[in-house]
Write a protein that holds these residues in place. Structure first.
Motif, PDB file in Angstrom:
ATOM      1  N   TYR A   6      -6.910   4.837  -6.288  1.00  0.00           N
ATOM      2  CA  TYR A   6      -8.071   4.164  -5.719  1.00  0.00           C
ATOM      3  C   TYR A   6      -8.319   2.824  -6.408  1.00  0.00           C
ATOM      4  O   TYR A   6      -8.861   1.894  -5.793  1.00  0.00           O
ATOM      5  CB  TYR A   6      -9.320   5.054  -5.773  1.00  0.00           C
ATOM      6  N   ASP A  16       0.664   3.241  -3.981  1.00  0.00           N
ATOM      7  CA  ASP A  16      -0.590   3.290  -4.742  1.00  0.00           C
ATOM      8  C   ASP A  16      -0.598   4.382  -5.807  1.00  0.00           C
ATOM      9  O   ASP A  16      -1.166   4.202  -6.874  1.00  0.00           O
ATOM     10  CB  ASP A  16      -1.791   3.479  -3.818  1.00  0.00           C
ATOM     11  N   LYS A  37      -5.878   0.311  -4.852  1.00  0.00           N
ATOM     12  CA  LYS A  37      -6.422  -0.092  -3.549  1.00  0.00           C
ATOM     13  C   LYS A  37      -7.562  -1.097  -3.733  1.00  0.00           C
ATOM     14  O   LYS A  37      -7.651  -2.082  -2.993  1.00  0.00           O
ATOM     15  CB  LYS A  37      -6.925   1.132  -2.782  1.00  0.00           C
ATOM     16  N   GLY A  50       0.799  -1.225   0.000  1.00  0.00           N
ATOM     17  CA  GLY A  50       0.000   0.000   0.000  1.00  0.00           C
ATOM     18  C   GLY A  50       0.827   1.269   0.000  1.00  0.00           C
ATOM     19  O   GLY A  50       0.284   2.364   0.067  1.00  0.00           O
TER      20      GLY A  50
END
Length: 86
Positions: A67, A17, A70, A14
């Motif tokens: 996004y 990203d 993710k 993460g």
């Protein structure tokens, strides 16, 4: 450690990203046997039998949108596509 394993670790961490290659994200989805459908534009729709979510990704200057990175990470974790060692 293989190139794919390094890429997967980058996704799962993460921490990158906003700096994740669109092609790398597609390759991860292909590795997990998702099927790609094009829309005629830049959007790519991915789906897989047994997975209720549909993944819609689109490049932004060669990168995947944060996004969307993710979203892929959460699906990989939700459906336990990887062995977490437990």
């Amino acid at each position: 450690m293989s190139k794919f394993e390094k890429l997967l670790m980058k996704l799962l961490s993460g921490s990158a990203d906003s700096n994740f290659s669109f092609d790398d994200l597609r390759n991860i989805l292909f590795h997990f046997n998702f099927i790609e459908r094009t829309t005629g534009g830049s959007h790519r729709i991915f789906y897989k039998e047994g997975i209720e979510e549909i993944i819609n990704i689109q490049p932004k200057g060669g990168k995947a949108k944060p996004y969307q990175v993710k979203q892929v990470r959460l699906i990989i974790l939700k459906y336990k596509f990887i062995d977490d060692g437990k």
